[in-house]
Write a protein that holds these residues in place. Structure first.
Motif, PDB file in Angstrom:
ATOM      1  N   LEU A 154      14.182  -5.351 -23.914  1.00 30.57           N
ATOM      2  CA  LEU A 154      14.806  -6.883 -23.890  1.00 30.57           C
ATOM      3  C   LEU A 154      16.661  -6.313 -24.286  1.00 30.57           C
ATOM      4  N   GLU A 155      16.270  -5.818 -25.280  1.00 28.02           N
ATOM      5  CA  GLU A 155      18.600  -5.835 -26.081  1.00 28.02           C
ATOM      6  C   GLU A 155      19.093  -4.933 -24.990  1.00 28.02           C
ATOM      7  N   ARG A 156      18.100  -4.004 -24.846  1.00 33.24           N
ATOM      8  CA  ARG A 156      19.445  -3.061 -24.034  1.00 33.24           C
ATOM      9  C   ARG A 156      19.496  -3.691 -22.378  1.00 33.24           C
ATOM     10  N   SER A 157      18.484  -4.871 -21.991  1.00 29.04           N
ATOM     11  CA  SER A 157      19.082  -5.342 -20.251  1.00 29.04           C
ATOM     12  C   SER A 157      20.061  -6.152 -20.862  1.00 29.04           C
ATOM     13  N   MET A 158      19.981  -7.316 -22.874  1.00 31.43           N
ATOM     14  CA  MET A 158      20.796  -8.275 -22.891  1.00 31.43           C
ATOM     15  C   MET A 158      22.370  -7.948 -23.351  1.00 31.43           C
ATOM     16  N   GLU A 159      22.679  -6.385 -23.353  1.00 36.71           N
ATOM     17  CA  GLU A 159      23.766  -6.305 -23.804  1.00 36.71           C
ATOM     18  C   GLU A 159      24.197  -5.311 -22.834  1.00 36.71           C
ATOM     19  N   PHE A 160      24.051  -5.533 -21.843  1.00 31.28           N
ATOM     20  CA  PHE A 160      24.412  -4.852 -20.404  1.00 31.28           C
ATOM     21  C   PHE A 160      25.032  -6.345 -19.741  1.00 31.28           C
ATOM     22  N   TYR A 161      24.125  -7.219 -19.193  1.00 31.41           N
ATOM     23  CA  TYR A 161      24.312  -8.812 -18.860  1.00 31.41           C
ATOM     24  C   TYR A 161      25.220  -9.500 -19.986  1.00 31.41           C
ATOM     25  N   GLU A 162      25.249  -9.217 -21.146  1.00 26.14           N
ATOM     26  CA  GLU A 162      26.219 -10.052 -21.836  1.00 26.14           C
ATOM     27  C   GLU A 162      27.957  -9.067 -22.489  1.00 26.14           C
ATOM     28  N   ALA A 206      15.271 -13.664 -22.702  1.00 24.25           N
ATOM     29  CA  ALA A 206      16.871 -14.158 -22.620  1.00 24.25           C
ATOM     30  C   ALA A 206      16.717 -14.396 -22.023  1.00 24.25           C
ATOM     31  N   ILE A 207      17.671 -16.303 -21.439  1.00 18.53           N
ATOM     32  CA  ILE A 207      18.014 -16.851 -20.238  1.00 18.53           C
ATOM     33  C   ILE A 207      19.134 -16.992 -19.946  1.00 18.53           C
ATOM     34  N   TYR A 208      20.115 -16.620 -19.311  1.00 18.97           N
ATOM     35  CA  TYR A 208      21.393 -16.891 -19.307  1.00 18.97           C
ATOM     36  C   TYR A 208      21.762 -17.531 -17.631  1.00 18.97           C
ATOM     37  N   TRP A 209      23.083 -18.009 -18.128  1.00 17.82           N
ATOM     38  CA  TRP A 209      23.009 -19.296 -17.312  1.00 17.82           C
ATOM     39  C   TRP A 209      24.275 -18.502 -15.952  1.00 17.82           C
ATOM     40  N   ILE A 210      24.322 -19.174 -14.828  1.00 17.91           N
ATOM     41  CA  ILE A 210      25.242 -18.343 -13.810  1.00 17.91           C
ATOM     42  C   ILE A 210      26.039 -19.344 -13.139  1.00 17.91           C
ATOM     43  N   GLY A 211      27.377 -18.933 -13.295  1.00 17.53           N
ATOM     44  CA  GLY A 211      28.124 -19.970 -12.851  1.00 17.53           C
ATOM     45  C   GLY A 211      28.917 -21.775 -13.498  1.00 17.53           C
ATOM     46  N   GLY A 212      28.201 -21.138 -14.759  1.00 21.96           N
ATOM     47  CA  GLY A 212      28.487 -22.538 -16.420  1.00 21.96           C
ATOM     48  C   GLY A 212      26.997 -23.021 -16.375  1.00 21.96           C
ATOM     49  N   LYS A 213      26.568 -23.706 -17.649  1.00 21.91           N
ATOM     50  CA  LYS A 213      25.573 -24.256 -18.073  1.00 21.91           C
ATOM     51  C   LYS A 213      25.039 -25.371 -17.028  1.00 21.91           C
ATOM     52  N   THR A 214      23.345 -24.920 -16.608  1.00 22.96           N
ATOM     53  CA  THR A 214      22.722 -26.064 -15.776  1.00 22.96           C
ATOM     54  C   THR A 214      22.881 -25.521 -14.475  1.00 22.96           C
ATOM     55  N   LYS A 215      24.273 -24.751 -14.155  1.00 25.76           N
ATOM     56  CA  LYS A 215      24.614 -24.431 -12.616  1.00 25.76           C
ATOM     57  C   LYS A 215      23.069 -23.934 -11.762  1.00 25.76           C
ATOM     58  N   SER A 216      23.273 -22.268 -12.565  1.00 25.53           N
ATOM     59  CA  SER A 216      21.798 -22.108 -12.406  1.00 25.53           C
ATOM     60  C   SER A 216      21.484 -20.797 -13.546  1.00 25.53           C
ATOM     61  N   ALA A 217      20.459 -19.758 -13.388  1.00 26.18           N
ATOM     62  CA  ALA A 217      19.974 -19.156 -14.414  1.00 26.18           C
ATOM     63  C   ALA A 217      19.004 -17.821 -14.167  1.00 26.18           C
ATOM     64  N   LEU A 218      19.932 -16.853 -14.750  1.00 28.50           N
ATOM     65  CA  LEU A 218      18.689 -15.154 -14.679  1.00 28.50           C
ATOM     66  C   LEU A 218      18.067 -15.324 -16.293  1.00 28.50           C
ATOM     67  N   GLY A 219      16.561 -15.149 -15.997  1.00 29.70           N
ATOM     68  CA  GLY A 219      15.984 -14.841 -16.757  1.00 29.70           C
ATOM     69  C   GLY A 219      15.539 -13.606 -16.841  1.00 29.70           C
ATOM     70  N   SER A 254      30.559  -7.944   0.309  1.00 31.52           N
ATOM     71  CA  SER A 254      29.355  -7.423  -0.570  1.00 31.52           C
ATOM     72  C   SER A 254      29.884  -6.480  -1.084  1.00 31.52           C
ATOM     73  N   ILE A 255      29.441  -6.380  -2.778  1.00 29.95           N
ATOM     74  CA  ILE A 255      29.446  -4.837  -2.925  1.00 29.95           C
ATOM     75  C   ILE A 255      28.042  -4.956  -4.479  1.00 29.95           C
ATOM     76  N   TYR A 256      27.358  -3.602  -4.590  1.00 30.05           N
ATOM     77  CA  TYR A 256      26.031  -3.720  -5.201  1.00 30.05           C
ATOM     78  C   TYR A 256      26.307  -1.892  -5.997  1.00 30.05           C
ATOM     79  N   PHE A 257      25.525  -2.397  -7.661  1.00 31.91           N
ATOM     80  CA  PHE A 257      25.146  -1.914  -8.828  1.00 31.91           C
ATOM     81  C   PHE A 257      24.162  -2.329  -9.241  1.00 31.91           C
ATOM     82  N   ASN A 258      23.882  -1.302 -10.059  1.00 32.68           N
ATOM     83  CA  ASN A 258      22.309  -1.247 -10.474  1.00 32.68           C
ATOM     84  C   ASN A 258      22.672  -1.648 -12.013  1.00 32.68           C
ATOM     85  N   ASP A 259      21.149  -2.810 -12.642  1.00 38.31           N
ATOM     86  CA  ASP A 259      21.003  -2.628 -13.689  1.00 38.31           C
ATOM     87  C   ASP A 259      20.523  -1.820 -14.875  1.00 38.31           C
ATOM     88  N   PRO A 260      20.562  -1.546 -15.456  1.00 40.78           N
ATOM     89  CA  PRO A 260      19.596  -0.418 -16.599  1.00 40.78           C
ATOM     90  C   PRO A 260      18.164  -0.366 -16.015  1.00 40.78           C
TER      91      PRO A 260
END
Length: 169
Positions: free
Chosen positions: A24-32, A49-62, A128-134
């Protein structure tokens, strides 16, 4: 709701999705730090950990270390990789590509080729362009393009899309 009206008529967007992560901590580092997403909530007890996408309450990534949908018999380090796309404005596409390259993130087109030239889906149309997370999840930046859809061209490079649209004018 009438009998012939589908439930889709009431759906206005995708609010939340979750990914399983190994650390979780490694992934949080990437997404933040890499993507700059805003942390909305971290619950240590649930390892989420849940992140806001597009601003608070618009959508979320957990992100979850040990999500409840993964059985205990599954190997602890096994991750089923998934895919989703972040929508961005077309005006920001070039800056996003440059920023990702500057951060050392390998970018790929729809065909898996390493490149900084986005692919275009003619049927939308969108670049569109693609990439990978950790953890190997396939992430994507998508920018909707102006103009009419051209499903007949399939998937082409953004350079080719621009050439086709210039010759049409």
């Amino acid at each position: 709701m009438s009998a012939n009206q589908t439930l889709a008529a009431f759906i206005t967007g995708l609010f939340e999705t979750h990914l399983q992560v190994r650390n979780l901590e490694r992934s949080m580092e990437f997404y933040e730090r890499v993507l700059g997403l805003e942390l909305g909530l971290k619950e240590e007890s649930r390892r989420v950990a849940i992140y806001w996408i597009g601003g608070k309450t618009k959508s979320a990534l957990g992100l979850r270390d040990k999500p409840p949908w993964v059985s205990e018999t599954t190997a602890g380090d096994q991750i089923v990789t998934q895919h989703f796309a972040f929508e961005i404005d077309l005006a920001d596409l070039g800056r996003m590509v440059a920023s990702m390259k500057q951060r050392g993130i390998e970018l790929r087109n729809f065909f898996g080729e390493t490149t900084d030239v986005p692919s275009v889906f003619g049927w939308v149309p969108a670049a569109s362009i693609y990439f990978n997370d950790p953890d190997g999840h396939l992430l994507e930046f998508v920018a909707k393009l102006p103009g009419k859809a051209k499903a007949e061209i399939g998937v082409v490079s953004l350079d080719e899309w621009n050439r086709l649209n210039q010759s049409a004018n």
